[in-house]
Each structure stands twice: as structure tokens, then as C-alpha cells.
Scaffold this motif. Structure first.
Motif, PDB file in Angstrom:
ATOM      1  N   LEU A 180       0.822  -1.171  -0.127  1.00  0.00           N
ATOM      2  CA  LEU A 180      -0.045  -0.116  -0.060  1.00  0.00           C
ATOM      3  C   LEU A 180       0.879   1.220   0.111  1.00  0.00           C
ATOM      4  CD1 LEU A 180      -2.801  -1.150   2.488  1.00  0.00           C
ATOM      5  CD2 LEU A 180      -2.913  -1.199  -0.008  1.00  0.00           C
ATOM      6  N   CYS A 206       1.124  10.027  -4.344  1.00  0.00           N
ATOM      7  CA  CYS A 206       0.336   9.501  -3.012  1.00  0.00           C
ATOM      8  C   CYS A 206      -1.450  10.213  -3.110  1.00  0.00           C
ATOM      9  CB  CYS A 206       0.854   9.925  -1.513  1.00  0.00           C
ATOM     10  SG  CYS A 206       0.891  11.664  -1.371  1.00  0.00           S
ATOM     11  N   THR A 253      -2.968   5.164  -0.513  1.00  0.00           N
ATOM     12  CA  THR A 253      -1.798   4.319  -1.207  1.00  0.00           C
ATOM     13  C   THR A 253      -0.864   5.356  -1.571  1.00  0.00           C
ATOM     14  OG1 THR A 253      -1.181   2.773  -2.661  1.00  0.00           O
ATOM     15  CG2 THR A 253      -2.601   4.252  -3.594  1.00  0.00           C
ATOM     16  N   LYS A 278       3.091   5.498  -3.970  1.00  0.00           N
ATOM     17  CA  LYS A 278       4.047   4.824  -4.860  1.00  0.00           C
ATOM     18  C   LYS A 278       5.362   5.856  -5.136  1.00  0.00           C
ATOM     19  CE  LYS A 278       4.921   1.502  -7.849  1.00  0.00           C
ATOM     20  NZ  LYS A 278       5.085   0.029  -7.447  1.00  0.00           N
ATOM     21  N   VAL A 304      -6.505   2.413  -8.132  1.00  0.00           N
ATOM     22  CA  VAL A 304      -7.301   2.491  -7.113  1.00  0.00           C
ATOM     23  C   VAL A 304      -8.649   2.367  -7.310  1.00  0.00           C
ATOM     24  CG1 VAL A 304      -8.113   4.349  -5.406  1.00  0.00           C
ATOM     25  CG2 VAL A 304      -5.688   3.962  -5.612  1.00  0.00           C
TER      26      VAL A 304
END
Length: 704
Positions: free
Chosen positions: A182, A266, A284, A286, A322
Motif C-alpha cells: 500500500l 500519493c 496508497t 508509489k 485505486v
């Protein structure tokens, strides 16, 4: 789970094994009748059984069928409900539906003690029930640790082997053990990624110990990871539950940022409860490291604006994932602290260079329902993931786990998006594409539209020129009368070419007249153009070749000009819809700039696909004797020799292709044609050719 799925009887021999307990006992043969763990097909077969069970139970167990289809990962289920009543119904349906196929769903757990009372005792997770009131009672879910009593996630710190030498292989293994799907601790993980990139930049080998300083850094990084055990992240992100107000809007807020070393994104979810309280949760994140420069491949390090754009693309992809997982509608707000990126995204992709245009186009497509806004760098939570942070620092970073404080306010109090003023931005960083457009300064003359046939257009031009000559008072005693001559037609062609060139290449003609050469930016610069008797021609070394003047210095024409298209159509029909290479080789008297040959090829394809009726009409007698394909090929070859032209290689290959089905053989030597027919009407066909198409028998040689 696998042992509850029976294999088809016809496939059971494929799972045959032999066994004996000792050498003194005879070998026994067994066949496994259920799915065997470890085989390549086992996960698929087990998952397919669950999907089929969900499909069959759609009408009888609606809630359970949906969870069975969407919330299972192999044999693990992770789902949720809004109310206790919905949970009780789901538990009952799941147990009944799975037991109907022989499956028993065990290790139930929930953050609601009331729900757990509805689960049979032998199906509950015993550890959790025994330690439900203990703060150390945890259950591992997909690499994360979940505490049911607090309904929170935490990251479990791996146990390291301190006696092992630190190598690049060990470091990569350590970083992979921090499983954070996540992105909850993304700012910590990016530090490990940057360290591995540094090892790669130093070209360290996989199994050699790294330097002492780097070993100390990694050991310190390991020790700092212990602070992750104290970080708790709420599992509930604000969607669902009895306190959720369905009448209020649900909003996704995405943030992206980049630094010289890394970039990331994010996403937060903002909801409003029935009481009006605003809940903002991290969904979440990345992160990715910035690509290194590569001198061997002439690959430079990316600029900050490009990295900012890459982070925006990463945010768009993250939002797409998402939405696939949550499947809930909501408004979309996307935030960046780069005015250059905002300028790129607010314009058409075609304005920018290739790198920027490709990414802008994809971002605009994915986030077409969202709104891009500007936020200051100090208020951007993605700044944390782009620069990295130690676990101890992350523990007290409220903006990362909770939200930017202004998201708890009304929209009117959010940061105001500044208007993008391109004049205030650096022109070099904008990377605006330079589009070269060829425009005709003078529109084509209406004269080129008076005739659609090249022959008729030339004759019309010749007649007009003759009229002009005869109308002059000085020419009263030497007027041109009678039929049009070859000289008249050639002069007419030169006049039309001059007119077309004046309309298409006015700048080039002016440059050649004044300076003797064209500008480097000219599209015909590679043709080394020269002016011969007022006509723009191709220059080069062929001026000393022993070939005709038209082949030494072909005329230069614009592919978009009507005269060029008329010439192409003329030769295309004359050659019975020949291919591109043959047609280009036959029009050697004109030259089209190399970058524009594609336009001519498109015109040829258009003509081939839209043949005019009657173009390929052949004499009926010849078609009857030799077949239509054979007649067309022979008629084409005869006409070529009739015009006393030597068949070139492309023309010869075209003839062979056209008559391949009838298997005749045609060759060219000394302006004669040798024909060999593989059908019973050869004599009649040749006789017809002699009498109708040709009169000189000496130019034919018939052989068997």
C-alpha cells in the motif's frame, strides 16, 4: 483447499506415483484424485472452482457470491461490511455457499466482537480470541500486520542476520523483505531504493563486500527500521460504516512531486460523516528513483520539470489502480507544485516535444474527469516520498499519515490555484515543439483545374501559348498554324512546371537567383537545386553523365501541387495501375523531395484502391484467347516496346507478376518480345497481336 478439489477421472493418471516404505516391500502405485499442491495448474484450478461457485451462487447467495468473486486472494478472504447486520448475513451465506462445495472457511477474525459470536467456535482464529484484549494480539494479512482491537495496520520489522557480510545481493534481499504493497511507509522504502541505485552506479559486484562506510550506512538503516513497529495506520479510510453520509460527496486527492533523486505520488480519500465531520485518510502511495544518465547511450539525466511530469504520470496510473480496486465514484482533485507541469497539462500535447507530448496525452486521458491544481511545495505531502525519510522522522510526520491540514477545511479555504502565465516561465524548460509547416505563399492557379487529364492540360496550355504568340503584332507575319507540334507541347510543359514552381517554391527561387543556393532549412536543400533556363531542377554530379538532359536534371515539383497529382495519375493509369516503385521510376523527369515521397505513395495507393471504370478495358479478342490477366500483361508490355522504351528491372518484374498465373515468358532484347504461351490458344493470340497491335513481324519471335 487444494485437497477439496477433485480432479477429473481422465486426468488422474497424470498424477500417478509409485511408493514403498522399504526395499523389502513391493512397489505400490497410487493415483492422486485431488489437486496437488506444487503443480503448475493447482492455483488456477482452485481459483477457478471458487469463481464457478460464485457464479452458481449468484441468485441464492448474492452477498457471498460477490465477496467470493472479488475479495479472495487464492484461499484468503479480506472483506468488510458497513453494519453488523450485513456482517452476520455475509458470514452465514459464505459458510453455507462454501460448504456446499466441500470447502470450510476457517480462521475467521473481525474487529467486531459481536460479529465473531456468529462464527462457529471451531472456525475462529484461536490466537486472536485468546489474546483479543492484548495489544500484542496481531494477525498477518498479505505481509501487513493487523490489530483487530485497534483496527489498525502496522509494519512488522524483519529479523536480520547480522553475521552475514553485507553485499549487493544481501542488500537487495533485505529491501525486498520490506513488503509494503500500500505504500504506507513509502518514504522509508525509497531510501533503500536510492542506496541500491548508488551501488549500481558504482558498479559493485553482487557477492563482493561493499565499502566499510556503505556497510555502516546499511546497518544503521536496519536498526532504524525497528521504529516502524510503533507506527499505526487506521484500516478504515472513511468509506462505508454507519457514520458515513451517502448524501455528501466523496473526493480523491492525489499529490505528486519530484526531486533530483526520486519522484513519487500519493492519494488521500476525503469523506464527510453524517455529523459533518471530515475524515481524510491515506489510501496508497508509489515511488520511483530518478533514472541515471548513461553517457554510452547519450542518455542525459532528466531535468526536474521532466521528473515532475513523470510523477504526474505515476499519479495518474496510481489513481487508475485505486479506482479498479475500490470501485466507488468520487470527485478527483490532482495537485502538483510545478507550474511548468500545470502549463503542460493545460495545453494540447501537440504543442510540446515528443517526451512531454506522450506523457501529457496519457495523463489527460486517464484524468479526464479530474481537475489539476497547484499547491505550494511545503504543503505537498508527496514531497516526503520524493526525498525520503527515516522511520523515526516518519513517525512524527503528521502530514503524511493524516493529511494536509487544509483538507479538513471547506473547499473555499483550500490553496488557490494560480493562473498559469507562460510568459513568466522559462522557455527552454517548457520544451515547446517547433512544428515546420510548408505553406504555399501563392494559391494554385485555376488553370490546373480546367482539365483533369495530363495530356489535355498540356494541349490546352499549348493552345493558349500559341494564341498568345499569334496575338502579338510583331508575329503577324509568322503566325503558328496547323497541328500542335512536339515543340509546342514541350514548351507548354515547361511553362506549366515554371508556374507550379513559382507557386510552391518562391523563397527557393529567390534565394537561388540572389545567392546561388537555398537556405539550410529548405526542404529541397538535399537535392542541391539549380536553375536551368528559369526552371528549378535537381543538381549534382550527373551533369557529366552520358544520359538525357531530363535525367541529369529532373524538374522539382511539390507533391501537394495539382500539377504533380495530375502527372502521377497520368502515369499510373498509363502503366495500368502499377506499383509505387515502378511508377516512381517511370516519372524520372520530375523529382519530389524525399520527405514528401510518402504523399505520392499515398496518392498511388488511393488510385489503386479507387480505379476508374474502363481503365483496364482490353480488346475482347485478346481477352478471350489468352485470359484477362494474360491479355493485360501482354498489352502492357507491347505498349512499352511500341513506345521504344527499354524495359527496366522494375517493369520486367511487374510483367512477371501480372502474368504469373498463365505462365508465359516475356523477355526484352533488341527491342523485340519473345512470347511463350502455356495454353492452347497461343497461335490465335499471337496472330491477333500481329494484326491488331503490331505490324512489323520481324519484332516477334514465336517459339515452343
Amino acid at each position: 483447499m487444494y485437497r477439496m478439489v477433485r480432479v477429473c477421472a481422465a486426468d488422474q493418471p497424470l498424477q500417478r506415483i509409485v511408493w514403498r516404505d522399504s526395499n523389502d516391500v513391493p512397489i505400490r502405485t497410487f493415483e492422486l484424485t485431488t489437486v496437488t499442491y506444487g503443480t503448475a495448474s493447482a492455483p488456477y484450478l482452485a481459483t477457478k472452482c471458487l469463481q464457478q461457485l460464485a457464479k452458481e451462487g449468484t441468485k441464492t447467495h448474492t452477498a457471498a457470491a460477490k465477496v467470493l468473486k472479488e475479495d479472495f486472494y487464492v484461499d484468503d478472504m479480506l472483506s468488510g461490511v458497513s453494519t453488523v447486520e450485513e456482517g452476520k448475513l455475509l458470514i452465514k451465506e459464505l459458510i453455507d455457499l462454501l460448504q456446499s462445495a466441500g470447502f470450510s472457511l476457517r480462521k475467521w477474525n473481525s474487529n467486531s466482537e459481536e460479529l465473531m459470536q456468529n462464527v462457529p467456535e471451531h472456525l475462529r482464529d484461536e490466537r486472536t480470541m485468546l489474546e483479543l484484549d492484548s495489544s500484542s494480539a496481531t494477525i498477518k494479512t498479505l505481509g501487513l500486520v493487523w490489530e483487530p482491537n485497534t483496527d489498525s495496520f502496522r509494519i512488522s520489522t524483519p529479523k536480520w542476520e547480522n553475521d552475514t557480510p553485507i553485499t549487493k545481493r544481501i542488500i537487495l534481499s533485505d529491501a525486498s523483505r520490506i513488503f509494503d504493497p500500500l505504500g504506507i511507509v513509502g518514504p522509508v522504502v525509497i531510501q533503500a531504493k536510492l542506496f541500491i541505485q548508488n551501488l549500481w552506479k558504482l558498479q559493485c559486484s553482487w557477492d563482493d563486500p561493499i565499502s566499510h562506510e556503505m556497510q555502516e550506512y546499511w546497518l544503521e538503516y536496519r536498526r532504524n527500521l525497528a521504529a516502524l513497529d510503533d507506527i499505526l495506520v487506521p484500516r478504515w479510510i472513511g468509506v462505508g460504516g454507519e457514520t458515513w453520509n451517502l448524501d455528501q460527496s466523496l473526493e480523491f486527492h492525489g499529490f505528486c512531486d519530484a526531486s533530483e533523486k526520486a519522484y513519487g505520488a500519493c492519494i488521500y480519500l476525503r469523506t464527510v460523516t453524517k455529523s459533518g465531520a471530515i475524515v481524510v485518510r491515506l489510501v496508497t502511495s508509489k515511488s520511483r528513483v530518478a533514472p541515471l544518465d548513461n553517457p554510452t547511450k547519450k542518455k542525459k539525466r532528466q531535468t526536474i520539470p521532466r521528473l515532475e511530469l513523470s510523477s504526474a504520470l505515476l499519479l495518474a496510473h496510481l489513481y487508475e489502480k485505486v479506482m479498479q480496486g475500490l470501485r466507488i465514484p468520487g470527485k478527483l482533485f490532482l495537485w502538483t507544485d510545478s507550474m511548468i507541469v500545470k502549463c503542460w497539462l493545460s495545453s494540447l500535447p501537440s504543442r510540446w516535444k515528443q517526451f512531454v507530448a506522450n506523457r501529457v496525452s496519457e495523463i489527460q486521458h486517464i484524468t479526464r474527469h479530474g481537475v489539476w491544481k497547484h499547491v505550494a511545495g511545503v504543503e505537498n505531502p508527496a514531497d516526503v516520498i520524493s526525498r525520503g525519510m527515516t522511520p523515526a522522522q516518519l513517525k512524527y510526520q503528521t502530514m503524511w499519515f493524516s493529511r494536509p491540514q487544509w483538507l479538513l477545511l471547506d473547499e473555499a479555504q483550500w490553496p488557490r490555484t494560480q493562473a498559469t502565465i507562460e510568459s513568466e516561465l522559462d522557455v527552454t524548460e517548457l520544451e515547446e515543439s517547433c512544428v515546420t509547416v510548408t505553406l504555399q505563399s501563392t494559391p494554385p492557379s485555376e488553370f490546373f483545374g480546367l482539365r483533369s487529364s495530363f495530356t489535355e492540360l498540356i494541349r490546352l496550355a499549348a493552345i493558349v501559348k500559341r494564341f498568345q504568340f499569334n496575338a502579338r503584332k510583331t508575329n503577324r507575319n509568322c503566325r503558328r498554324l496547323g497541328f500542335l507540334t512536339t515543340t509546342d507541347l514541350n514548351e507548354a510543359l515547361v511553362t506549366l512546371v515554371k508556374l507550379a514552381q513559382q507557386e510552391s517554391f518562391p523563397q527557393e527561387l529567390a534565394d537561388l537567383t540572389k545567392r546561388g543556393c537555398v537556405q539550410d532549412s529548405s526542404r529541397i536543400q538535399s537535392l542541391n537545386p539549380i536553375i536551368i533556363e528559369g526552371v528549378l531542377c535537381v543538381g549534382g554530379r550527373l551533369r557529366n553523365a552520358s544520359i538525357s538532359a531530363s535525367r541529369k536534371h529532373p524538374y522539382i515539383l511539390d507533391p501537394q501541387h495539382p500539377l504533380t497529382k495530375i502527372i502521377v495519375v497520368h502515369y499510373h493509369r498509363k502503366l495500368f495501375h502499377a506499383g509505387q516503385q515502378l511508377l516512381i521510376s517511370m516519372t524520372q523527369d520530375i523529382r519530389i523531395p524525399a520527405p514528401d515521397l510518402l504523399e505520392v505513395e499515398k496518392e498511388i495507393d488511393h488510385l489503386k484502391n479507387n480505379k476508374a471504370a474502363g481503365v483496364d478495358q482490353l480488346p475482347s479478342e485478346l481477352s478471350k484467347y489468352g485470359g484477362e490477366a494474360l491479355a493485360r500483361a501482354v498489352h502492357w508490355a507491347i505498349v512499352k516496346v511500341w513506345e521504344e522504351r527499354v524495359l527496366e528491372l522494375e517493369e520486367w518484374m511487374e510483367v512477371k507478376h501480372k502474368i504469373a498465373r498463365k505462365r508465359p515468358f516475356i523477355s526484352k532484347a533488341n527491342k523485340a518480345i519473345r512470347l511463350k504461351f502455356a495454353n492452347e490458344h497461343a497461335d490465335k493470340s499471337m496472330e491477333y497481336l500481329k494484326t491488331v497491335l503490331w505490324t512489323d513481324e520481324s519484332k516477334f519471335e514465336i517459339f515452343n
